[in-house]
Design an enzyme around this catalytic site. Structure first.
Site, PDB file in Angstrom:
ATOM      1  N   CYS A   2       0.833  -1.190   0.000  1.00  0.00           N
ATOM      2  CA  CYS A   2       0.000   0.000   0.000  1.00  0.00           C
ATOM      3  C   CYS A   2       0.871   1.244   0.000  1.00  0.00           C
ATOM      4  O   CYS A   2       2.077   1.181   0.191  1.00  0.00           O
ATOM      5  CB  CYS A   2      -0.908  -0.008   1.224  1.00  0.00           C
ATOM      6  SG  CYS A   2      -1.845  -1.535   1.432  1.00  0.00           S
ATOM      7  N   ARG A  27       2.848   1.041  -7.160  1.00  0.00           N
ATOM      8  CA  ARG A  27       3.027   0.041  -6.117  1.00  0.00           C
ATOM      9  C   ARG A  27       1.931  -1.022  -6.151  1.00  0.00           C
ATOM     10  O   ARG A  27       2.068  -2.070  -5.526  1.00  0.00           O
ATOM     11  CB  ARG A  27       3.049   0.711  -4.738  1.00  0.00           C
ATOM     12  CG  ARG A  27       4.235   1.622  -4.537  1.00  0.00           C
ATOM     13  CD  ARG A  27       4.129   2.389  -3.236  1.00  0.00           C
ATOM     14  NE  ARG A  27       4.174   1.512  -2.088  1.00  0.00           N
ATOM     15  CZ  ARG A  27       5.285   1.191  -1.437  1.00  0.00           C
ATOM     16  NH1 ARG A  27       6.442   1.652  -1.848  1.00  0.00           N
ATOM     17  NH2 ARG A  27       5.242   0.409  -0.377  1.00  0.00           N
ATOM     18  N   TRP A  76      -4.046  -2.082  -0.963  1.00  0.00           N
ATOM     19  CA  TRP A  76      -4.050  -3.391  -1.626  1.00  0.00           C
ATOM     20  C   TRP A  76      -4.672  -4.352  -0.628  1.00  0.00           C
ATOM     21  O   TRP A  76      -4.132  -4.572   0.456  1.00  0.00           O
ATOM     22  CB  TRP A  76      -2.627  -3.798  -1.979  1.00  0.00           C
ATOM     23  CG  TRP A  76      -2.506  -5.025  -2.827  1.00  0.00           C
ATOM     24  CD1 TRP A  76      -2.571  -5.108  -4.181  1.00  0.00           C
ATOM     25  CD2 TRP A  76      -2.243  -6.354  -2.372  1.00  0.00           C
ATOM     26  NE1 TRP A  76      -2.371  -6.399  -4.599  1.00  0.00           N
ATOM     27  CE2 TRP A  76      -2.172  -7.189  -3.500  1.00  0.00           C
ATOM     28  CE3 TRP A  76      -2.070  -6.931  -1.112  1.00  0.00           C
ATOM     29  CZ2 TRP A  76      -1.935  -8.565  -3.411  1.00  0.00           C
ATOM     30  CZ3 TRP A  76      -1.837  -8.289  -1.019  1.00  0.00           C
ATOM     31  CH2 TRP A  76      -1.777  -9.090  -2.169  1.00  0.00           C
ATOM     32  N   ASN A 102      -0.133   0.808   6.499  1.00  0.00           N
ATOM     33  CA  ASN A 102       0.452  -0.255   5.678  1.00  0.00           C
ATOM     34  C   ASN A 102       0.903  -1.371   6.605  1.00  0.00           C
ATOM     35  O   ASN A 102       1.423  -1.106   7.689  1.00  0.00           O
ATOM     36  CB  ASN A 102       1.670   0.244   4.900  1.00  0.00           C
ATOM     37  CG  ASN A 102       1.313   1.192   3.784  1.00  0.00           C
ATOM     38  OD1 ASN A 102       0.141   1.429   3.505  1.00  0.00           O
ATOM     39  ND2 ASN A 102       2.317   1.751   3.140  1.00  0.00           N
ATOM     40  N   GLY A 103       0.747  -2.613   6.164  1.00  0.00           N
ATOM     41  CA  GLY A 103       1.156  -3.751   6.982  1.00  0.00           C
ATOM     42  C   GLY A 103      -0.037  -4.576   7.424  1.00  0.00           C
ATOM     43  O   GLY A 103      -1.143  -4.444   6.886  1.00  0.00           O
ATOM     44  N   GLU A 482      13.349 -16.730 -14.279  1.00  0.00           N
ATOM     45  CA  GLU A 482      12.981 -15.313 -14.360  1.00  0.00           C
ATOM     46  C   GLU A 482      12.131 -15.033 -15.593  1.00  0.00           C
ATOM     47  O   GLU A 482      11.166 -14.254 -15.524  1.00  0.00           O
ATOM     48  CB  GLU A 482      14.239 -14.443 -14.378  1.00  0.00           C
ATOM     49  CG  GLU A 482      13.985 -12.953 -14.502  1.00  0.00           C
ATOM     50  CD  GLU A 482      13.198 -12.352 -13.339  1.00  0.00           C
ATOM     51  OE1 GLU A 482      12.797 -11.182 -13.441  1.00  0.00           O
ATOM     52  OE2 GLU A 482      12.977 -13.043 -12.318  1.00  0.00           O
ATOM     53  N   LYS A 486       8.381 -13.360 -15.433  1.00  0.00           N
ATOM     54  CA  LYS A 486       8.016 -12.135 -16.152  1.00  0.00           C
ATOM     55  C   LYS A 486       6.758 -12.355 -16.985  1.00  0.00           C
ATOM     56  O   LYS A 486       5.869 -11.511 -17.019  1.00  0.00           O
ATOM     57  CB  LYS A 486       9.169 -11.699 -17.072  1.00  0.00           C
ATOM     58  CG  LYS A 486      10.295 -11.010 -16.385  1.00  0.00           C
ATOM     59  CD  LYS A 486       9.876  -9.648 -15.869  1.00  0.00           C
ATOM     60  CE  LYS A 486      10.523  -9.290 -14.564  1.00  0.00           C
ATOM     61  NZ  LYS A 486      10.263 -10.129 -13.427  1.00  0.00           N
ATOM     62  N   GLU A 489       3.514 -12.866 -14.684  1.00  0.00           N
ATOM     63  CA  GLU A 489       3.064 -11.782 -13.823  1.00  0.00           C
ATOM     64  C   GLU A 489       2.462 -10.618 -14.594  1.00  0.00           C
ATOM     65  O   GLU A 489       1.629  -9.890 -14.039  1.00  0.00           O
ATOM     66  CB  GLU A 489       4.194 -11.298 -12.909  1.00  0.00           C
ATOM     67  CG  GLU A 489       5.350 -10.598 -13.566  1.00  0.00           C
ATOM     68  CD  GLU A 489       6.445 -10.225 -12.575  1.00  0.00           C
ATOM     69  OE1 GLU A 489       6.155 -10.120 -11.371  1.00  0.00           O
ATOM     70  OE2 GLU A 489       7.605 -10.041 -13.004  1.00  0.00           O
ATOM     71  N   HIS A 505      10.770 -36.471 -15.864  1.00  0.00           N
ATOM     72  CA  HIS A 505      10.304 -36.952 -14.569  1.00  0.00           C
ATOM     73  C   HIS A 505       8.907 -36.428 -14.244  1.00  0.00           C
ATOM     74  O   HIS A 505       8.604 -36.104 -13.096  1.00  0.00           O
ATOM     75  CB  HIS A 505      11.293 -36.562 -13.470  1.00  0.00           C
ATOM     76  CG  HIS A 505      12.642 -37.185 -13.643  1.00  0.00           C
ATOM     77  ND1 HIS A 505      12.864 -38.536 -13.496  1.00  0.00           N
ATOM     78  CD2 HIS A 505      13.835 -36.648 -13.986  1.00  0.00           C
ATOM     79  CE1 HIS A 505      14.141 -38.800 -13.719  1.00  0.00           C
ATOM     80  NE2 HIS A 505      14.754 -37.674 -14.035  1.00  0.00           N
ATOM     81  N   LYS A 605       4.545  -3.544  -5.872  1.00  0.00           N
ATOM     82  CA  LYS A 605       5.976  -3.370  -6.104  1.00  0.00           C
ATOM     83  C   LYS A 605       6.799  -3.788  -4.898  1.00  0.00           C
ATOM     84  O   LYS A 605       7.779  -4.506  -5.020  1.00  0.00           O
ATOM     85  CB  LYS A 605       6.264  -1.910  -6.449  1.00  0.00           C
ATOM     86  CG  LYS A 605       7.729  -1.643  -6.800  1.00  0.00           C
ATOM     87  CD  LYS A 605       8.129  -2.375  -8.065  1.00  0.00           C
ATOM     88  CE  LYS A 605       9.573  -2.123  -8.440  1.00  0.00           C
ATOM     89  NZ  LYS A 605       9.991  -2.954  -9.582  1.00  0.00           N
TER      90      LYS A 605
END
Length: 610
Positions: A2, A27, A76, A102-103, A482, A486, A489, A505, A605
């Site tokens: 947030c 963010r 968020w 926030n938190g 990575e 990318k 997301e 496997h 973010k």
């Protein structure tokens, strides 16, 4: 996750709050709100589900909010679905105290139950509202005293901004495990969760530490510890330009930041190479200390974890010391074997990632030396480490990291060369070759970026594949991790990455005609092995997009459907080049799907909640 912005001064607060919130949009958020104290109407709150523009329209519809002290927030959702009611700021039942947070308040249910037993009625489903109601419960004319009692009662992570109608000339702030900065100006003070929100107004800031409380008026700033004892804070000057946090003509921040990678990597490595040697000022890694190392533990999350995966191969080969890569969210729960001879390498773009911070603290508790790699100067992880190496990547606005990942890789390569030089574990000829190759990476990155039209074309061919698998071996596997992240997301396509030898496997059962496989095969010593796995997926009908080095384009092209190449370099440095086609491919696929590239759904973010 947030965003918080607060203002107290001699100007109208609302335009500053709304602009600050716009600068925090990157963010990730699902709702927003502001609270402003109006001398005639008292505490005024407007909040809504949706974007900042929706909030601004609602404020305008009310004729604006007048006042010179106020708070803004982007939320968020954690506790309670996105809604107007669950949005911040939250207000005490008597309407006199407004709070942004926030938190996560871990013991909110217990506090809520207690307050309800005293007759308090709650309006929202959030954990944050208990802070507003608890402040009212403890408030008897002294807001600082009430804040102190609250922070000793609540458990969890928090960055708090508070306005009280009984002291309308000031803001109150408090933090624990969630970032909060104070900004200083002529006739005003600001607070924010991120310097990006206030850089337009001031470059002089300080960072609150855990357990600290701040009291801000237009002309004064006081900081106290959790027992209201005065604390002297060091001011820091923010030296990057506002333009660094703007798009600069690019359609998206992500594309801008991809294109900035040559400069970012150059800025990271150049000052640290002097007279043909790597110099890491302030890093206390002596030959004696390195000789006695029993293990290097890399602690990170997300893309930084993938940097760690690449780093494992480089560090083990060059230093001949065991390296273990741990997801930060798992590290402190796995009873890790750490000794005073263990080096904890902690990697975080923001320096505030809560899981990574917790891993750092656990490593230190167990006796490890902590060396951190972070981008944000003065961040919590940087302050709590024994040594820190900054990436100097500048502000990264897009949620999907690109240049932060690349500069973290560059710092890892510098560390590997520095330690190998200290230990004598590589020959001088090998050291010189690796250093020369590292110095060539920025120019080679420019070469890769010049090929972006080819990458865009291939994205147009493959963007409709609903499921994608990335395969590779050794360093190529780390890059595949990575690349897969990318893609998923920002485009929301299903994507997975596997070590190529693991396909047989189980995973190969998912390969069917039309499945897209991205085969990363730049490492020469495992190239043929990877290509044998490519043959396996081709025989089952997969479409294969290959990624390799220029010298192997023809060899790979005989087997795959299309090939993307990067310039040849030392194996240890391949991830720095190979990741760029992966970033661009993900960007163009997401663009073709019409996705919100800079603000992908459900993501933020800086992840400051567990």
């Amino acid at each position: 996750m947030c965003g918080i912005v607060g203002f107290v001064g001699k100007k109208e607060a609302t335009p500053i709050l709304l602009e600050g919130l716009r600068r925090l949009e990157y963010r990730g958020y699902d709702s927003a709100g502001v609270a402003v104290y109006d001398p005639e109407r008292g505490l005024q709150v407007v909040k809504t589900k949706g974007r900042i523009q929706v909030l601004a329209d609602q404020v305008a519809a009310r004729g604006g909010l007048r006042g010179q002290v106020g708070l803004g927030h982007t939320r968020w959702a954690t506790h309670g679905a996105p809604s107007d009611v669950n949005s911040h700021p939250h207000v005490s039942e008597n309407g006199r105290i407004a709070v942004v947070h926030n938190g996560i308040i871990e013991n909110y249910a217990e506090i809520k139950e207690f307050l309800q037993s005293t007759g308090v009625h709650f309006a929202s489903e959030t954990d944050t509202e208990v802070v507003a109601q608890l402040l009212e419960y403890y408030y008897h004319g002294n807001i600082l005293d009430a804040v102190t009692k609250v922070i000793h009662r609540i458990q969890g992570a928090y960055a708090l901004g508070i306005v009280c109608a009984d002291c309308p000339d000031r803001l109150i702030a408090a933090r624990k495990d969630s970032p909060l900065i104070l900004g200083f100006g002529e006739g005003f003070h600001v607070l924010a969760s991120d310097v990006t929100a206030v850089i337009e107004h001031t470059r002089e800031v300080c960072y609150l530490d855990d357990g600290e409380i701040a009291e801000l008026t237009a002309d004064h700033c006081w900081v106290y510890d959790a027992y209201l004892r005065p604390v002297e804070k060091e001011r820091r000057h923010v030296d990057w330009e506002i333009s660094a946090a703007e798009k600069g003509g690019y359609e998206h921040f992500m594309l801008k930041e991809i294109m900035e990678q040559p400069k970012a990597v150059r800025d990271t490595i150049s000052p640290r190479i002097q007279d043909g040697r790597v110099v890491l000022d302030g890093v206390e890694l002596t030959p004696e200390y390195l000789k006695n190392l029993d293990k290097i533990y890399i602690i990170a999350c997300g893309s930084s974890y993938h940097v760690g995966m690449a780093a494992k191969y480089t560090l083990e080969r060059m230093l001949r010391k065991p390296v273990e890569v741990a997801l930060a969210s798992e590290f402190r729960y796995c009873d890790p074997i750490v000794t005073p001879h263990t080096l904890a390498l902690v990697i975080s773009q923001s320096g505030e990632t809560i899981d990574t911070l917790a891993g750092l603290r656990e490593a230190r508790r167990l006796g490890a030396r902590v060396l951190s790699i972070v981008n944000v100067v003065g961040s919590t992880i940087a302050r709590e480490s024994d040594n820190v190496l900054y990436t100097w990547a500048g502000p990264e606005i897009a949620v999907a990291t690109t240049k932060a990942y690349s500069t973290q890789l560059a710092v890892v390569d510098l560390i590997a060369l520095y330690c190998a030089g200290q230990m004598g574990t590589v020959s001088r000829a090998e050291y010189d070759a690796l250093l020369a190759a590292l110095q060539a990476i920025p120019e080679q990155l420019e070469t890769v970026l010049e090929r972006r039209e080819e990458i865009q074309y291939l994205a147009s061919i493959y963007f409709n594949h609903p499921s994608v698998f990335f395969i590779g071996r050794n360093m190529d596997y780390a890059v595949g991790l990575e690349g897969s992240l990318k893609l998923k997301e920002i485009s929301y396509l299903h994507s997975e990455a596997y070590a190529a030898g693991e396909l047989k496997h189980g995973t190969i059962s998912l390969i069917e005609p039309g499945t897209l496989v991205v085969a990363v095969a730049g490492c020469g010593h495992v190239f043929e092995k990877t290509m044998s796995n490519v043959v396996e997926v081709k025989s089952r009908g997969a479409d294969v997009l290959g990624v390799t080095v220029d010298s192997r384009r023809e060899a790979m092209g005989r087997t795959v459907d299309h090939v993307l190449t990067v310039p040849d370099t030392e194996t240890a440095l391949l991830p720095s080049l190979e990741v760029v086609p992966m970033q661009l491919f993900a960007y163009y696929v997401a663009l073709m799907h019409g996705c919100d590239i800079d603000k992908p759904r459900n993501l933020a973010k800086s992840v400051t909640v567990e």
